[in-house]
Design an enzyme around this catalytic site. Structure first.
Site, PDB file in Angstrom:
ATOM      1  N   SER A 564       0.842  -1.189   0.000  1.00  0.00           N
ATOM      2  CA  SER A 564       0.000   0.000   0.000  1.00  0.00           C
ATOM      3  C   SER A 564       0.884   1.248   0.000  1.00  0.00           C
ATOM      4  O   SER A 564       1.665   1.443  -0.920  1.00  0.00           O
ATOM      5  CB  SER A 564      -0.954  -0.041   1.196  1.00  0.00           C
ATOM      6  OG  SER A 564      -1.981   0.904   1.066  1.00  0.00           O
ATOM      7  N   ASP A 649      -9.803  -3.685  -5.337  1.00  0.00           N
ATOM      8  CA  ASP A 649      -9.192  -2.864  -4.296  1.00  0.00           C
ATOM      9  C   ASP A 649      -9.845  -1.488  -4.241  1.00  0.00           C
ATOM     10  O   ASP A 649      -9.918  -0.784  -5.253  1.00  0.00           O
ATOM     11  CB  ASP A 649      -7.697  -2.723  -4.579  1.00  0.00           C
ATOM     12  CG  ASP A 649      -6.902  -2.259  -3.369  1.00  0.00           C
ATOM     13  OD1 ASP A 649      -7.466  -1.509  -2.555  1.00  0.00           O
ATOM     14  OD2 ASP A 649      -5.733  -2.635  -3.252  1.00  0.00           O
ATOM     15  N   HIS A 684      -8.105  -4.872  -1.308  1.00  0.00           N
ATOM     16  CA  HIS A 684      -6.871  -4.371  -0.711  1.00  0.00           C
ATOM     17  C   HIS A 684      -6.227  -5.376   0.241  1.00  0.00           C
ATOM     18  O   HIS A 684      -5.006  -5.446   0.333  1.00  0.00           O
ATOM     19  CB  HIS A 684      -7.165  -3.073   0.046  1.00  0.00           C
ATOM     20  CG  HIS A 684      -5.958  -2.241   0.319  1.00  0.00           C
ATOM     21  ND1 HIS A 684      -5.181  -1.721  -0.692  1.00  0.00           N
ATOM     22  CD2 HIS A 684      -5.380  -1.837   1.475  1.00  0.00           C
ATOM     23  CE1 HIS A 684      -4.180  -1.020  -0.164  1.00  0.00           C
ATOM     24  NE2 HIS A 684      -4.282  -1.083   1.154  1.00  0.00           N
TER      25      HIS A 684
END
Length: 712
Positions: A564, A649, A684
């Site tokens: 991320s 995501d 995610h």
């Protein structure tokens, strides 16, 4: 403001790779990767024009985009075919250390003991409870294995039991976009009520009379939590009453109940500023009142006890936060009184409130501290911890009238324990120690240490490490260096059974506590954000150079990993000094910083301005562009790269890593590995199952183990 898109004439052609496209040939295996068609789009801002050849990838409904992602997946699969058997073996090895039929430590709330447990062969938890005694008959609340059986992805969260213990609200997501549907279950009959609230954060809270639920709803486009609704049990959600609309696009909103059960609380939060509204939980249809109006740069959180609120805040320049007090009638900040003073070198992270005691969670010199104090001031002391590579913190403490404080503790080389500590007698009881199955784990086989690297500006950056005692520190050992470094999120030196698969194969694992996290206090975070963001990247690089210079590893054996915002870190370091790393793992990486931050329709963008800056202002635009990984890819040699993403995501859109990999394929001058691995069913957080998620870790570990020649 969105960027102006200028599409050059004559370039509205096929958007996808084809057999006739230029192919980059891998000479070692004779397998050709897909190379995406270039379709130049010019993005203009502040008079600056950026050309994005792969802008077309941002449509997840476009079959040509899906075809490209599937082609990348097929290439990755072919290129790693020789490791498939090892991947499976590694997966089984990691899985074998985990107790399949495991139980959480029960906690008591409102007359019931609540338990989360797993069964053999189950990917998902079972939630249950027992009335008054742990010897009572178990009531099964939710069997997530049964609930998930028809879904590729499943997540249940936000279980909230009504005050009379007869109902529970719960929320499910079956897409992995973090858009949850809240429903209500009758715990006596097992019936699921017709109530259904969609596109929520998943959390909900009951009024004290049990007639109403309060919850946060998301904007359907940006997924920003912007509205709080009141739902009357048994009614159609179309009739729900809007009680708060957070119109400032840089804020998210949420709702909860104080531990004292006296107040319902609506919170509005941005990166730098918070505001709360309160309502007597016995008066669900009343009007919320502002606790203390938002003031830019002032953060606070509130707890309630015995007619007073306790406010954790950075008000009046308390960088590392202090604790203040006000009565529960006049709560404006003008009337707050200091309860725990601000300390320059001690970060005050949280406060846990009980009837006779309160517990402060602090951080000094990077280390967790737990301070227990009586309200009457007659006693105060710290729990003793000796290691420099440990994690300790408050666990589940929902009971108010109790002498027991529950906390967790682990060292980087030893499993965690859940401990009940009697605050009056100062005695402790270990309720659970993490089991490492397989019969081969011995914590005495591992060594941990904390070392300090000197950054280029003189700052001392701590690094926590763990390795097997047989590893020789002569510069030839493989090392996986990990960091995150954003949002003030601290990555503590935690224990991992999964990581043993690297340690037992000779790897050193290191966490670099770079600026942008809060490991060394609030100023450590402040000096790694906005116009000082590059400190995060240079800290990581300087840690790498230190680890090489001190003979822990070498560039031929050093690997970096981050996900991320940590994936942004990975993208930045390989543009800056790629020669330091043999391989890099970038999970769901945030790499197209400028384009994303200019698009306010993308989830999270507007709420991130205080973290990255607002590129609609030229100063921030220029600074972002100078480090954005996608914008700074250039013709040169890059390390071996494994990049992963999820099609659904909601935090970092899949097209960021997809575009990044396409541009790297075009410009890199080396023949090193470059993989894009897209989970077409997840978001995610990757796969939702407890063990299926290990397969993704097995892929990452296999990638670097193969580069080290450790895959048979």
């Amino acid at each position: 403001m969105k960027p102006t898109i200028i599409i050059p004439k004559g370039l509205l052609i096929c958007l996808i790779f084809a057999a006739a496209c230029k192919m980059e040939k891998d000479t070692s295996m004779g397998i050709q990767p897909p190379v995406a068609k270039k379709h130049p789009v010019q993005l203009e801002k502040h008079g600056d024009i950026r050309t994005d050849d792969y802008y077309w990838m941002n449509d997840r409904e476009d079959q040509e985009v899906l075809d490209y992602l599937n082609a990348e997946n097929a290439y990755y699969s072919k290129m790693t075919q020789h490791t498939k058997e090892f991947q499976e073996r590694l997966f089984q090895e990691m899985k074998s250390r985990i107790k399949e039929d495991d139980n959480s430590v029960p906690y008591k709330y409102n007359g019931y003991w609540y338990i989360t447990r797993y069964v053999k062969g189950g990917e998902y938890p079972l939630y249950s409870r027992k009335k008054e005694s742990l010897d009572a008959e178990e009531e099964l609340l939710f069997d997530c294995n049964e609930m998930a059986k028809d879904h590729e992805f499943f997540n249940l969260r936000g279980v909230s039991v009504s005050p009379d213990n007869t109902m529970a609200s719960f929320a499910t997501d079956t897409v992995s976009r973090r858009q949850y549907t809240i429903q209500v279950k009758n715990l006596e009959s097992g019936e699921i009520h017709s109530d259904k609230m969609e596109n929520t954060t998943g959390s909900s809270v009951w009024s004290n009379d049990g007639n109403f639920l309060f919850y946060a709803k998301k904007d359907p486009v940006t997924l920003r939590a912007d509205k709080i609704y009141r739902h009357r049990l048994g009614s159609d959600s179309k009739e729900d009453v809007l009680v708060h609309h957070e119109k400032d696009v840089t804020y998210n909103t949420f709702v909860y109940k104080t531990k004292s059960k006296k107040f319902l609380v609506i919170g509005s939060i941005s990166t730098l500023t918070t505001e709360y509204q309160i309502l007597d939980a016995d008066d669900a249809e009343g009007e919320f009142s502002v606790f203390s109006p938002r003031t830019r740069g002032v953060e606070y959180s509130i707890s309630h006890y015995n007619g007073n609120f306790y406010i954790l805040t950075n008000k009046d320049g308390a960088t590392n936060f202090k604790l203040m007090q006000s009565n529960d009638v006049d709560t404006h900040s003008e009337h707050w009184k200091e309860f725990i003073v601000h300390r320059e070198y001690v970060l005050l992270e949280d406060v846990e409130i009980f009837k006779d005691y309160y517990v402060l969670s602090e951080r000094e010199n990077g280390l967790n501290r737990l301070k227990i104090s009586r309200w009457d001031g007659s006693d105060a002391y710290y729990l003793p911890f000796e290691s420099e590579t440990y994690v300790a913190g408050s666990s589940i403490n929902v009971e108010f009238d109790t002498k027991n404080f529950r906390y967790y503790y682990n060292e980087m080389g030893a499993p965690y324990a859940i401990i009940d500590f009697n605050m009056e007698t100062r005695t402790k009881k270990i309720l659970k120690e993490q089991e490492v199955l397989g019969g081969q784990f011995d914590k005495t086989n591992y060594r941990t240490k904390r070392v300090w690297a000197t950054a280029r500006d003189g700052a001392k950056v701590p690094i926590s490490m763990v390795y097997h005692k047989d590893v020789e520190l002569k510069g030839s050992s493989p090392m996986l260096q990990y960091a995150y470094g954003s949002y003030g999120s601290t990555i503590d030196p935690y224990f991992s059974t999964i990581r043993l698969s690297l340690l037992d194969r000779g790897f050193i694992f290191a966490i670099s506590h770079v600026r942008g996290g809060e490991y060394l206090g609030r100023s450590w975070y402040e000096s790694g954000k906005l116009l000082q963001k590059k400190n995060t990247f240079t800290d990581f690089i300087d840690c790498s150079k230190f680890l090489i210079a001190e003979k822990y590893t070498s560039p031929e054996h050093l690997y970096a990993s981050g996900g991320s915002a940590g994936g942004l870190l990975m993208g930045a370091i390989i543009n800056m000094e790629p020669e330091l790393y043999n391989g890099v793992i970038a999970a769901v990486p945030f790499v197209d910083v400028v384009t994303t931050m200019l698009d306010d329709s993308i989830p999270l963008t507007t709420g991130e301005y205080d973290e990255w800056g607002n590129p609609n202002e030229k100063e921030y635009y220029d600074y972002m562009k100078s480090y954005s990984p996608y914008d700074n890819v250039r013709p040169m040699a890059y390390p071996n790269l494994y990049v992963s993403t999820g099609l659904h995501d909601s935090q970092v859109q899949y097209w960021e890593p997809a575009k990044w990999v396409a541009k790297l394929r075009e410009l890199k001058t080396d023949k090193n590995l470059l993989f894009l691995d897209t989970n077409m069913d997840a978001g995610h957080g990757g796969s939702s199952g407890r063990f299926e998620a290990l397969r993704e870790t097995a892929k990452e570990y296999t990638f670097i183990l193969d580069l080290e020649g450790k895959v048979p």
